[in-house]
Write an enzyme that holds these catalytic residues in place. Structure first.
Site, PDB file in Angstrom:
ATOM      1  N   ASP A   1      94.218  35.035   6.154  1.00  0.00           N
ATOM      2  CA  ASP A   1      93.152  35.994   6.430  1.00  0.00           C
ATOM      3  C   ASP A   1      93.433  37.255   5.611  1.00  0.00           C
ATOM      4  OD1 ASP A   1      91.315  36.838   9.352  1.00  0.00           O
ATOM      5  OD2 ASP A   1      91.603  38.113   7.612  1.00  0.00           O
TER       6      ASP A   1
ATOM      7  N   ASP B   1      86.714  35.572   4.107  1.00  0.00           N
ATOM      8  CA  ASP B   1      88.087  36.016   3.815  1.00  0.00           C
ATOM      9  C   ASP B   1      89.137  35.215   4.575  1.00  0.00           C
ATOM     10  OD1 ASP B   1      87.982  37.095   6.447  1.00  0.00           O
ATOM     11  OD2 ASP B   1      89.287  38.744   5.837  1.00  0.00           O
ATOM     12  N   GLU B   2      88.760  34.046   5.067  1.00  0.00           N
ATOM     13  CA  GLU B   2      89.650  33.356   5.997  1.00  0.00           C
ATOM     14  C   GLU B   2      89.545  31.843   5.814  1.00  0.00           C
ATOM     15  OE1 GLU B   2      89.838  33.248  10.803  1.00  0.00           O
ATOM     16  OE2 GLU B   2      88.399  34.569   9.858  1.00  0.00           O
TER      17      GLU B   2
HETATM   18  P1  TTP Z   1      88.001  40.234   9.371  1.00  0.00           P
HETATM   19  O1  TTP Z   1      88.972  39.304   8.728  1.00  0.00           O
HETATM   20  O2  TTP Z   1      87.755  40.092  10.816  1.00  0.00           O
HETATM   21  O3  TTP Z   1      88.472  41.743   9.152  1.00  0.00           O
HETATM   22  P2  TTP Z   1      89.140  42.409   7.899  1.00  0.00           P
HETATM   23  O4  TTP Z   1      89.480  41.430   6.840  1.00  0.00           O
HETATM   24  O5  TTP Z   1      88.282  43.537   7.449  1.00  0.00           O
HETATM   25  O6  TTP Z   1      90.444  43.044   8.517  1.00  0.00           O
HETATM   26  P3  TTP Z   1      91.758  42.277   9.040  1.00  0.00           P
HETATM   27  O7  TTP Z   1      91.556  40.810   8.820  1.00  0.00           O
HETATM   28  O8  TTP Z   1      92.867  42.830   8.228  1.00  0.00           O
HETATM   29  O9  TTP Z   1      91.857  42.647  10.477  1.00  0.00           O
HETATM   30  O10 TTP Z   1      86.611  40.138   8.644  1.00  0.00           O
HETATM   31  C1  TTP Z   1      86.497  39.947   7.242  1.00  0.00           C
HETATM   32  C2  TTP Z   1      85.328  40.731   6.691  1.00  0.00           C
HETATM   33  O11 TTP Z   1      84.131  40.360   7.362  1.00  0.00           O
HETATM   34  C3  TTP Z   1      85.465  42.230   6.876  1.00  0.00           C
HETATM   35  O12 TTP Z   1      86.191  42.843   5.818  1.00  0.00           O
HETATM   36  C4  TTP Z   1      84.039  42.674   6.951  1.00  0.00           C
HETATM   37  C5  TTP Z   1      83.291  41.491   7.529  1.00  0.00           C
HETATM   38  N1  TTP Z   1      82.987  41.748   8.951  1.00  0.00           N
HETATM   39  C6  TTP Z   1      81.749  42.296   9.295  1.00  0.00           C
HETATM   40  O13 TTP Z   1      80.918  42.510   8.421  1.00  0.00           O
HETATM   41  N2  TTP Z   1      81.489  42.570  10.609  1.00  0.00           N
HETATM   42  C7  TTP Z   1      82.394  42.355  11.611  1.00  0.00           C
HETATM   43  O14 TTP Z   1      82.127  42.628  12.804  1.00  0.00           O
HETATM   44  C8  TTP Z   1      83.670  41.786  11.260  1.00  0.00           C
HETATM   45  C9  TTP Z   1      84.714  41.508  12.328  1.00  0.00           C
HETATM   46  C10 TTP Z   1      83.916  41.497   9.925  1.00  0.00           C
HETATM   47 MG    MG Z   2      90.465  39.654   7.350  1.00  0.00          MG
END
Ligand code: TTP
Ligand code: MG
Length: 383
Positions: free
Chosen positions: A9, A103-104
């Site tokens: 992730d 992103d995962e």
């Molecule tokens: P995440 O992997 O949940 O968050 P992140 O990568 O920003 O942070 P981390 O993993 O380090 O905690 O989500 C990936 C992307 O998806 C995030 O950069 C933006 C998008 N996203 C949204 O648009 N709305 C949301 O509510 C969430 C959770 C994520």
């Molecule tokens: Mg993330």
């Protein structure tokens, strides 16, 4: 064969891309999201998180908490192109890659022991490739199954690398809150609290049949997960396939009831096609065209693929409700993408029952036509 799963992730994904591209943003609180009046935060850099800013918070609140922040609008198309580059790297490190979102992903690295002597070194190598080639930082988890791998990648975020081995499982799971278990949302959590369950370790020792009396078949899944058991395999996706259906109405829709009815009919069509063609979908999208021709699309990516009409329907309605549409609607559509082959072992008893039901429904539809069997809700509009 024994499973070994890697979960990756990216850290603060959208914000990290902006910081990579703009030197002046680095080390600063960056907040990416909708900048208009009612916009929400998509994500915040780790610098901004210190001020209590997080995803899904209103932009107005984020500005209150972090007035010195750098506020940027989302460039989705661009983030998607970066995501594709990241996935190319993932594919070099494992034969099967299952995307969960931009992103995962899960990587199936089972059976690679001959090639990999030291898993920590292997995971470090992957992280370094992403830093060197893409200027971004990933957190990685490695474990004997999907559930544990996803937990692991979150444990040392950001820039994390956590390996959970068989002998660590009980210790790692014991004190986690029950909300760490897949499938425990607010409602189930409350039911479990009422029964005195707070920690995963308590669920691990619980009797499945007893719990099932209170919370249904989900109980068996939870007891398995709480003991670190999860047999779901990593599913690779056929690229860029989707199945969808949309309809433009002779008369614009106005009421919530009309709209949900249309979504139900669309969900049945898309669900039937998915099952007929042997797919399940992980991403469900809706399209709404307003009387003014403005078009909205929303999508949701699930952890587990589905091809059940009622899942498609519920997700579509949820996505629709989030849009808070105040205008008449001229077109609605549902699209299922991120497809996987659907004859995967379905883990949970509840799903097996549903699967049988849908087999029967599909058999009737094939023999007598689509109109022969449907939800009672749709009947009043049938001739
Ligand atoms: P995440 O992997 O949940 O968050 P992140 O990568 O920003 O942070 P981390 O993993 O380090 O905690 O989500 C990936 C992307 O998806 C995030 O950069 C933006 C998008 N996203 C949204 O648009 N709305 C949301 O509510 C969430 C959770 C994520
Ligand atoms: Mg993330």
């Amino acid at each position: 064969m024994k499973q070994l799963v890697m979960h990756i992730d990216m850290d603060a994904f959208y914000a990290s891309i902006e910081q990579r591209d703009h030197e002046e943003y680095r080390g600063k609180p960056v907040i990416v999201g909708g900048l208009s009046g009612r916009g929400v935060v998509c994500t915040a850099s780790y610098e901004a998180r210190k001020f209590g800013v997080h995803s899904a918070m209103s932009m107005a609140e984020a500005k209150r908490r972090c007035p010195q922040g750098i506020f940027l609008s989302c460039n989705h198309a661009y983030y998607e192109s970066v995501s594709r580059e990241i996935f190319q790297v993932f594919h070099e490190f494992a034969p099967v890659v299952e995307p969960l979102s931009l992103d995962e992903a899960f990587l199936d690295v089972s059976g690679m022991e001959m090639l990999v002597q030291d898993w920590r070194v292997y995971a470090e190598k992957l992280k370094k490739r992403i830093v060197d080639e893409l200027g971004l930082v990933a957190s990685v988890g490695l474990a004997p199954n999907k559930f544990l791998a996803k937990l692991a990648s979150d444990m040392e975020k950001p820039d994390g690398l956590t390996i959970i081995e068989e002998q660590d499982i009980e210790r790692v799971l014991n004190d986690l809150p029950i909300t760490s278990l897949w499938g425990v949302g607010k409602k189930t959590a409350q039911q479990l609290y009422d029964l005195g369950f707070v920690k995963v370790g308590q669920i691990a020792k619980a009797d499945g049949a007893f719990l099932a009396k209170h919370i249904g078949n989900l109980a068996y899944q939870l007891v398995n997960l709480a003991n670190g058991r999860d047999e779901r395999s990593v599913e690779g996706t056929p690229k860029s396939q989707s199945i969808g259906n949309e309809v433009t109405f002779a008369h614009d829709l106005t009421t919530h009831e009309q709209i949900t009815e249309k979504f139900l009919a669309l969900a049945e069509k898309v669900g039937s096609r998915l099952r007929r063609e042997g797919f399940a979908a992980r991403t469900i999208s809706i399209k709404i065209r307003l009387a003014s021709f403005q078009t909205l699309t929303r999508s949701l990516t699930l952890v587990e693929a589905t091809n059940f009409d009622e899942d498609l329907y519920q997700i579509a309605v949820e996505l629709y409700e989030k849009c808070k549409v105040a205008e008449k609607i001229r077109l609605l559509g549902i699209t299922a993408s991120n497809l996987t082959i659907h004859e995967q072992p379905i883990l949970f008893a509840e799903n097996n029952k549903k699967k049988e039901l849908y087999h029967a429904v599909d058999a009737i539809r094939t023999r007598f036509g689509n109109h022969m069997i449907t939800k009672a809700k749709l009947l009043k509009n049938r001739d």
